[in-house]
Design a protein around this motif. Structure first.
Motif, PDB file in Angstrom:
ATOM      1  N   GLN A 135      16.227  87.546 -13.062  1.00 62.22           N
ATOM      2  CA  GLN A 135      15.436  88.149 -14.137  1.00 62.22           C
ATOM      3  C   GLN A 135      15.825  87.705 -15.545  1.00 62.22           C
ATOM      4  OE1 GLN A 135      16.109  92.310 -12.715  1.00 62.22           O
ATOM      5  NE2 GLN A 135      13.877  92.444 -12.592  1.00 62.22           N
ATOM      6  N   LEU A 176       8.469  86.443 -16.720  1.00 64.23           N
ATOM      7  CA  LEU A 176       7.825  86.584 -15.416  1.00 64.23           C
ATOM      8  C   LEU A 176       6.396  87.106 -15.579  1.00 64.23           C
ATOM      9  CD1 LEU A 176      10.898  88.101 -13.532  1.00 64.23           C
ATOM     10  CD2 LEU A 176      10.250  85.689 -13.780  1.00 64.23           C
ATOM     11  N   LYS A 182       1.561  91.476 -13.539  1.00 65.05           N
ATOM     12  CA  LYS A 182       2.216  92.357 -12.580  1.00 65.05           C
ATOM     13  C   LYS A 182       3.303  93.205 -13.230  1.00 65.05           C
ATOM     14  CE  LYS A 182       1.432  89.208  -8.672  1.00 65.05           C
ATOM     15  NZ  LYS A 182       2.090  88.397  -7.606  1.00 65.05           N
ATOM     16  N   LEU A 239       6.061  92.129 -14.438  1.00 66.95           N
ATOM     17  CA  LEU A 239       7.394  91.654 -14.062  1.00 66.95           C
ATOM     18  C   LEU A 239       8.244  91.297 -15.283  1.00 66.95           C
ATOM     19  CD1 LEU A 239       6.542  89.431 -10.936  1.00 66.95           C
ATOM     20  CD2 LEU A 239       7.221  91.845 -11.033  1.00 66.95           C
ATOM     21  N   GLU A 255       9.759  94.507 -16.415  1.00 63.73           N
ATOM     22  CA  GLU A 255      10.844  94.893 -15.521  1.00 63.73           C
ATOM     23  C   GLU A 255      12.106  94.078 -15.809  1.00 63.73           C
ATOM     24  OE1 GLU A 255       9.668  94.643 -11.454  1.00 63.73           O
ATOM     25  OE2 GLU A 255       7.963  96.022 -11.682  1.00 63.73           O
TER      26      GLU A 255
END
Length: 725
Positions: A558, A578, A582, A584, A587
């Motif tokens: 990440q 990312l 979505k 990501l 996150e």
């Protein structure tokens, strides 16, 4: 008079022992009543301690000996006298003596508790005791205690009505209603919540009318409810209440609410609003017409009802109907992107700008709204535009024009004399608002003005306002204008003003390398990337830029950590961009922030890499430990106040218009290399080198270094002054 006060004190002190229970209860008092006398003596003793001293005196009035003597006399002598009077009164039987002794104890106990809970002021004791005497006399005569409740404060009345002595009084029910009225009179902003607990009060109808003149929003909410108060509101015959109640019954009632004043005054009908209700563009146009009409009334000192609600609804519609669309089409040709706003008048476009400041993209303003205004005007004059909107939000307009580098153009659309008058008004009354927003806007705007004459005009007005504030001893005004005066003078090097020394704030022109290091001697950097196509491209360029012998790169799923291998230990933590669809990237940012927190790594440098519409997300995650913040997005300059609300002494680099990866990347490299080498960041010197590097890139002129972020420096200085005070 001095002898009289001395006598009062001596008499009071002579009775202190009795009040504190040191003298035995007279054996002539029946055993069944001795307990009540003991309780009263106990309350007296506790009241004497309310001033924090166990010295047998009651001193609730600071620096007022006369009032303190009277208070002490009342607690001791008058209370004792009242006890004795009740006990010795031959006209009272045993039950009534108990009734009034118990009632007196209730009053003392009630006063004591209410002081402790800050419901009544200690100095009120004399009034409370006198009110009990008066009410007791009426009770003995079997008369209502209403006159006493009416003549005294709400707090005193509440204490009386809790007393055992008056629970069977003929006026008790009316007295309770009177206290409801007193509560509403004392707390007019709480009328409706109070009535919600007492909807059957005989005063409810008149209080509802009073609330309708003060709290239309709140009245609407209660009128929409199915409770007893809602029913009572619906039955009102008052014209304003009836209109609000009618709206509250309609499913789309909120759509009418911004026009309440016009509906109440008969200037508009429900049917006229119905005609545009389902057309978002026409509805927006009607809101603008009403806003301008209300602004005109404000100039004449006539404040319309719910004007703030009107402005808030106008702002919402500007954002939802127009700004979100032209922002979202930022990658399409202008002809397609701005088609939605072609139907708007210059005034309607004006409100898109001033009310859409938080959301509007730089390109939406500079390529669309601003030029469209002047294209739409038959005679493109800035002063005519402001006159047509009755100068509503004009300071915000000037601030935005300055921040987006359109102020010079705007001022040149009008005669010089009018431009000068406008700029004088811009800097007037900065101390009269509840926030620093206007003063910060002026500070930010000054640095963007290139016309020396306009600069001198503003500076002269600032100095005039400063002198006036000093003359009338206006502390806030003196503080605001003295800071602005120092900042504006410092912009000219011939004045040799050291801003940080003069204003007592951290360095502005440089950042010591030592201040960037944590307790372990490390410099921690957090960089935010976003997962759109541009973000992925910029991230890859960032990694390539640090793939050399001075740095090593480690990677997780990440984020990456870019650490120096020579010189000062510097680590740049950057989340991977990312897939944004979505979520990501969000996150990854959250995971990185959690990792830094768990490892006790506190970023002293934070860098935002992404479009302006991602900036809110970065600010929401901003580490309070940050001392340098680079806002690499378009229009990052607009967010300085919000950033400083989290990091009040941070040095900020931002762009007024378009942020460019071609500028951000070399700038970041220069910052990191300087930090790695253990050198202080000398902003004027560093900016001079960057100016040479980007001599052929006109976008660099829109980047603002920390020492020219005057709004940020103003907030620092004002915060420091308040801390010192």
């Amino acid at each position: 008079m001095t002898k009289l006060y001395l006598l009062i004190v001596l008499l009071a002190l002579a009775h202190v022992a009795d009040a504190q229970g040191d003298t035995p209860i007279s054996p002539q008092i029946p055993l069944m009543r001795q307990k009540f006398h003991e309780d009263i003596d106990k309350q007296q003793k506790e009241i004497l301690k309310l001033d924090g001293k166990d010295d047998g005196q009651f001193t609730p009035a600071a620096n007022n000996n006369e009032l303190n003597m009277q208070a002490t006399y009342a607690v001791i002598n008058k209370t004792d006298a009242l006890q004795n009077m009740i006990e010795q009164d031959s006209l009272l039987d045993g039950n009534n003596k108990i009734k009034y002794l118990r009632g007196l104890n209730d009053v003392l106990y009630g006063f004591l508790n209410d002081v402790r809970y800050k419901k009544i002021k200690p100095i009120a004791f004399t009034d409370v005791l006198s009110a009990y005497e008066d009410a007791m006399q009426l009770e003995r005569e079997e008369k209502s205690i209403i006159p006493v409740v009416a003549a005294n404060s709400l707090e005193t009345g509440e204490i009386l009505l809790r007393s055992y002595a008056f629970q069977q009084n003929a006026g008790m029910a009316d007295a309770k209603e009177l206290l409801i009225l007193k509560d509403c009179q004392k707390n007019p902003s709480k009328i409706l919540p109070i009535l919600n607990n007492h909807p059957n009060s005989p005063y409810a109808d008149s209080l509802i009318i009073l609330a309708s003149r003060r709290s239309q929003e709140e009245l609407y909410n209660f009128a929409a409810s199915t409770g007893k108060l809602g029913v009572r509101i619906q039955k009102s015959e008052d014209p304003l209440v009836k209109i609000i109640a009618r709206m509250a019954r309609i499913k789309t009632g909120r759509q009418y609410f911004p026009f309440l004043d016009d509906l109440y005054k008969g200037k508009r009908t429900f049917e006229e609003i119905d005609a545009v209700m389902n057309d978002s563009v026409k509805y927006y146009k009607l809101l603008v017409q009403t806003e301008i009409a209300y602004a005109d009334r404000l100039i004449k000192r006539d404040t319309p009802l719910v004007m703030n609600t009107l402005t808030a609804r106008l702002q919402q519609k500007a954002r939802d109907v127009f700004i979100n669309e032209i922002n979202g089409l930022h990658e399409l040709p202008d002809a397609v992107r701005f088609k939605k706003i072609e139907v708007l008048t210059p005034e309607e476009l004006y409100y898109l700008a001033v009310l859409g400041e938080e959301e509007i993209y730089t390109s939406s303003y500079t390529h669309g709204v601003y030029p469209f205004i002047f294209k739409k005007m038959r005679v493109p004059r800035g002063d005519s535009l402001l006159l047509s909107v009755r100068f509503d939000h004009f300071k915000k307009w000037i601030k935005m024009a300055a921040n987006y580098n359109t102020l010079d153009h705007f001022l040149k659309t009008m005669e010089k004399e009018n431009a000068e008058m406008l700029m004088k008004a811009f800097v007037k009354g900065l101390d009269r608002t509840n926030s620093l927003e206007d003063a910060v806007d002026v500070a930010n705007s000054y640095a963007s003005i290139t016309d020396k004459n306009i600069q001198n005009l503003i500076l002269d007005q600032i100095q005039y306002n400063l002198a006036e504030s000093k003359r009338i001893k206006n502390v806030r005004g003196e503080r605001v204008y003295s800071i602005l005066n120092t900042l504006f003078l410092s912009m000219d090097s011939v004045n040799h003003i050291d801003v940080s020394t003069t204003l007592g704030i951290p360095p502005v022109y440089f950042m010591p390398n030592s201040l960037l290091r944590d307790t372990a001697g490390r410099i921690i950097v957090q960089q935010f990337f976003y997962g759109d196509k541009d973000g992925q491209t910029v991230f890859n360029a960032f990694v390539r830029g640090f793939s050399n012998g001075n740095w090593k790169i480690t990677s997780t799923n990440q984020w990456v950590a870019v650490s120096s291998v020579k010189g000062v230990p510097v680590t740049i933590y950057a989340n991977k961009p990312l897939d944004e669809e979505k979520g990501l990237d969000a996150e990854a940012q959250a995971a990185l922030s959690k990792f830094l927190d768990e490892k006790d790594l506190h970023p002293s440098v934070v860098i935002h890499r992404g479009h302006s519409y991602y900036l809110n997300s970065t600010i929401a995650q901003l580490a309070p430990s940050a001392k340098i913040i680079l806002l690499g997005s378009c229009g990052g300059y607009q967010s300085l106040s919000r950033v400083l609300g989290i990091c009040p002494y941070a040095q900020i680099i931002s762009s007024k218009q378009t942020g460019s990866g071609l500028i951000n990347a070399p700038m970041i490299t220069a910052l990191m290399e300087t930090a790695r080498q253990g050198k202080d960041l000398n902003w004027p010197g560093l900016w001079g080198n960057l100016s040479k590097m980007f001599a052929n890139n006109e976008m660099f002129a829109d980047y603002v270094p920390p020492y020219k972020n005057l709004g940020a420096v103003f907030i620092m200085a004002y915060t420091k002054m308040e801390e010192n005070d």
